[in-house]
Write a protein that holds these residues in place. Structure first.
Motif, short mmCIF file in Angstrom:
data_model
loop_
_atom_site.label_atom_id
_atom_site.label_comp_id
_atom_site.label_asym_id
_atom_site.label_seq_id
_atom_site.Cartn_x
_atom_site.Cartn_y
_atom_site.Cartn_z
N LEU A 65 29.05 59.13 89.87
CA LEU A 65 30.52 59.15 89.95
C LEU A 65 31.05 60.57 89.91
CD1 LEU A 65 31.27 56.20 87.50
CD2 LEU A 65 31.59 56.18 89.97
N SER A 66 30.54 61.35 88.96
CA SER A 66 31.02 62.73 88.80
C SER A 66 30.70 63.57 90.02
CB SER A 66 30.40 63.37 87.56
OG SER A 66 30.75 62.63 86.40
N ARG A 67 29.50 63.38 90.58
CA ARG A 67 29.08 64.16 91.74
C ARG A 67 29.98 63.88 92.93
NH1 ARG A 67 24.68 66.74 94.02
NH2 ARG A 67 24.26 66.29 96.22
N VAL A 68 30.29 62.60 93.13
CA VAL A 68 31.13 62.22 94.28
C VAL A 68 32.49 62.91 94.19
CG1 VAL A 68 32.37 60.34 95.38
CG2 VAL A 68 29.99 60.02 94.69
N LEU A 69 33.17 62.71 93.05
CA LEU A 69 34.53 63.24 92.95
C LEU A 69 34.56 64.75 92.70
CD1 LEU A 69 36.72 60.57 91.17
CD2 LEU A 69 36.82 61.36 93.51
N ASN A 70 33.59 65.25 91.94
CA ASN A 70 33.61 66.68 91.63
C ASN A 70 33.32 67.52 92.87
OD1 ASN A 70 33.92 68.87 89.86
ND2 ASN A 70 31.72 69.02 89.57
N ARG A 71 32.38 67.08 93.71
CA ARG A 71 32.06 67.83 94.93
C ARG A 71 33.26 67.88 95.87
NH1 ARG A 71 27.31 65.27 97.73
NH2 ARG A 71 27.15 67.19 98.92
N VAL A 72 34.01 66.78 95.90
CA VAL A 72 35.21 66.75 96.73
C VAL A 72 36.37 67.44 96.02
CG1 VAL A 72 36.88 65.26 97.91
CG2 VAL A 72 34.46 64.61 97.84
N ALA A 73 36.46 67.22 94.70
CA ALA A 73 37.62 67.71 93.94
C ALA A 73 37.70 69.23 93.95
CB ALA A 73 37.54 67.20 92.50
N PHE A 74 36.57 69.92 93.78
CA PHE A 74 36.63 71.38 93.68
C PHE A 74 37.20 72.03 94.95
CE2 PHE A 74 34.00 75.51 93.43
CZ PHE A 74 35.10 76.20 92.94
N PRO A 75 36.63 71.75 96.14
CA PRO A 75 37.24 72.36 97.33
C PRO A 75 38.65 71.86 97.62
CG PRO A 75 35.47 70.83 97.95
CD PRO A 75 35.39 71.02 96.47
N VAL A 76 38.93 70.57 97.34
CA VAL A 76 40.28 70.04 97.59
C VAL A 76 41.28 70.64 96.61
CG1 VAL A 76 41.72 67.97 97.53
CG2 VAL A 76 39.51 67.91 98.68
N PHE A 77 40.90 70.69 95.33
CA PHE A 77 41.78 71.31 94.33
C PHE A 77 42.02 72.78 94.65
CE2 PHE A 77 40.46 68.17 90.71
CZ PHE A 77 41.16 67.17 91.36
N SER A 78 40.97 73.44 95.15
CA SER A 78 41.13 74.86 95.51
C SER A 78 42.12 75.01 96.66
CB SER A 78 39.77 75.45 95.92
OG SER A 78 38.86 75.45 94.82
N ALA A 79 42.04 74.12 97.65
CA ALA A 79 42.96 74.19 98.79
C ALA A 79 44.39 73.87 98.38
CB ALA A 79 42.50 73.22 99.88
N ALA A 80 44.57 73.01 97.34
CA ALA A 80 45.91 72.62 96.88
C ALA A 80 46.38 73.47 95.71
CB ALA A 80 45.89 71.15 96.48
N PRO A 103 51.40 72.87 92.88
CA PRO A 103 51.13 72.27 91.57
C PRO A 103 51.33 70.76 91.52
CG PRO A 103 52.41 74.28 91.35
CD PRO A 103 52.35 73.98 92.81
N ASP A 104 52.38 70.25 92.16
CA ASP A 104 52.62 68.80 92.11
C ASP A 104 51.50 68.03 92.80
OD1 ASP A 104 54.96 69.13 90.71
OD2 ASP A 104 56.24 69.14 92.50
N LEU A 105 51.08 68.53 93.96
CA LEU A 105 49.98 67.89 94.68
C LEU A 105 48.69 67.95 93.88
CD1 LEU A 105 48.93 66.59 97.31
CD2 LEU A 105 48.52 68.91 98.19
N LEU A 106 48.43 69.09 93.27
CA LEU A 106 47.24 69.26 92.44
C LEU A 106 47.28 68.31 91.25
CD1 LEU A 106 44.64 70.80 91.76
CD2 LEU A 106 46.06 72.52 90.61
N ARG A 107 48.43 68.20 90.61
CA ARG A 107 48.56 67.33 89.43
C ARG A 107 48.31 65.87 89.79
NH1 ARG A 107 53.27 68.81 88.35
NH2 ARG A 107 52.67 70.58 87.06
N ARG A 108 48.85 65.44 90.91
CA ARG A 108 48.63 64.04 91.33
C ARG A 108 47.16 63.79 91.64
NH1 ARG A 108 53.38 64.96 94.39
NH2 ARG A 108 52.15 65.11 96.32
N GLY A 109 46.54 64.76 92.29
CA GLY A 109 45.12 64.61 92.61
C GLY A 109 44.25 64.51 91.37
N VAL A 110 44.55 65.34 90.39
CA VAL A 110 43.78 65.32 89.14
C VAL A 110 43.95 63.99 88.42
CG1 VAL A 110 43.58 66.37 86.85
CG2 VAL A 110 43.86 67.83 88.86
N ARG A 111 45.19 63.51 88.37
CA ARG A 111 45.46 62.25 87.68
C ARG A 111 44.70 61.09 88.34
NH1 ARG A 111 50.67 62.30 88.05
NH2 ARG A 111 50.99 63.35 86.07
N LYS A 112 44.73 61.04 89.68
CA LYS A 112 44.02 59.97 90.39
C LYS A 112 42.51 60.05 90.16
CE LYS A 112 47.36 59.24 94.14
NZ LYS A 112 47.59 59.32 95.60
N ALA A 113 41.99 61.26 90.19
CA ALA A 113 40.54 61.44 89.99
C ALA A 113 40.11 60.96 88.61
CB ALA A 113 40.17 62.90 90.19
#
Length: 386
Positions: free
Chosen positions: A258-273, A277-287
């Motif tokens: 689970l962590s590998r799936v979301l973390n591998r996607v989350a790091f580059p996506v969070f970096s792009a966002a 801040p609002d987009l980043l916050r929503r993404g973190v909450r969903k993850a």
């Protein structure tokens, strides 16, 4: 394609790649566990700390720095590649030179030739590390899924074949070497990038400003997470370490998937966002919500059926693993929450906070493990939970 569409597609392919990797490796491990002994698995686990540290020093945080930065140049990539290869040769040489000492420390002569083999694995892994980082940056998990399936099936088949042939612990080593070699070869084939000659020290300094903290944090993390294998291998038998290692592996399998799936996607996506801040916050909450919703019942269920599960999967010879698995599942309950929050720190460029969080946690953890080590495997498992 919008960032949301790219992240959704990346999550799908990352999930597929991770599921394929975990599924194939799990089936292979079940077969090998019935053909080999707990002592065989324990012997390989004794080398985990040294190999982990070697790979961390080879990467030196540059892989994460390439993913985090949005202005990476060809000069940056070439410089990181040549640094990785030079570091791999040096570190592999140091590991091979330490082989005799490692075998003497654990009082297990077979570890000397095994260490030589794992030193080769360091170089094989480094060959494809730059391509893997750039695929992750581009959210290209589809190609990585294909590579993983091929490498896992071929290397797993080799390991099982050798185990049937009576090669014992060397079956596990051959599987590892084959997996690394095939993965790196396919990364070069499907990512036809070729490095320019020369290294830019300016590029390395710029990237290392971010990566240095991650290097320190990863080093501390590797020592901490492998400290239990070091202590068990030194104070107890290889079989005892095999039991603990299998319990730890089973507990980590659903959590790390689970962590590998979301973390591998989350790091580059969070970096792009990062600048939204609002987009980043929503993404973190969903993850966080998604991971915890799945992880909590998984860990609780595994803890409940641990004794039965171990015997059914691995056989009666692995029965002592069951009680350890029950305890270690408690450690996995909140792990995804930790992983996602650290991804946010990295994405925001706060590798300094990432390091300090790691130091604070590890000081407490190491103290608990050292105090628990002389009192048995169950007490060590409770220290991990703590």
């Amino acid at each position: 394609m919008s960032l949301r569409q790219r992240s959704t597609s990346a999550a799908y392919w990352s999930a597929l790649e991770s599921a394929a990797r975990t599924g194939v490796q799990f089936v292979i491990s079940l077969i090998l566990a019935r053909l080999l002994t707990p002592a065989d698995f324990g012997a390989v686990a004794m080398l985990a700390l040294f190999v982990s540290l070697a790979l961390i020093f080879v990467d030196s945080g540059f892989g994460a720095a390439l993913i985090q930065r949005q202005d990476v140049t060809e000069e940056d990539k070439a410089s990181v590649f040549w640094f990785n290869m030079a570091a791999a040769v040096l570190v592999a040489g140091a590991l091979a030179a330490s082989a005799g000492w490692i075998a003497e420390f654990y009082r297990l002569p077979i570890l000397e030739p095994l260490t030589y083999a794992m030193a080769v694995n360091v170089v094989l892994t480094a060959l494809g590390s730059l391509q893997a980082s750039m695929m992750t940056k581009d959210l290209d998990f589809r190609t990585q899924a294909r590579i993983t399936v091929v490498a896992s099936l071929v290397s797993g088949g080799l390991g099982v074949g050798m185990a049937f042939g009576g090669f014992g612990v060397w079956s596990l080593i051959a599987q590892t070497l084959a997996s690394s070699a095939i993965t790196s070869a396919l990364l070069w084939y499907w990512r036809p990038w070729r490095p320019a000659a020369g290294v830019s020290m300016a590029s390395l300094r710029r990237l290392f400003g971010f990566g240095a903290y991650l290097l320190a944090a990863a080093t501390i993390d590797a020592i901490y997470h492998r400290l239990n294998t070091l202590l068990i291998g030194r104070l107890y038998s290889a079989s005892d370490l095999g039991f603990f290692n299998r319990a730890d592996h089973l507990q980590e399998m659903p959590t790390s998937l689970l962590s590998r799936v979301l973390n591998r996607v989350a790091f580059p996506v969070f970096s792009a966002a990062n600048k939204e801040p609002d987009l980043l916050r929503r993404g973190v909450r969903k993850a966080i919500l998604l991971l915890m919703l799945v992880n909590l019942p998984l860990m609780a269920g595994m803890a409940y059926v641990a004794d039965w599960l171990v015997v059914v999967l691995y056989g009666d010879q692995w029965a002592p693993t069951g009680p350890l698995l029950t305890i270690l599942c408690l450690a996995g309950l909140l792990w995804p929450l930790h992983v996602i929050n650290l991804s946010v720190l990295k994405a925001q460029g706060r590798s300094d906070l990432f390091l300090w969080v790691s130091i604070a946690k590890k000081v407490i953890g190491v103290t608990a493990l050292v105090l628990a080590a002389p009192h048995g495997l169950a007490v060590i498992a409770w220290a991990v939970v703590g």
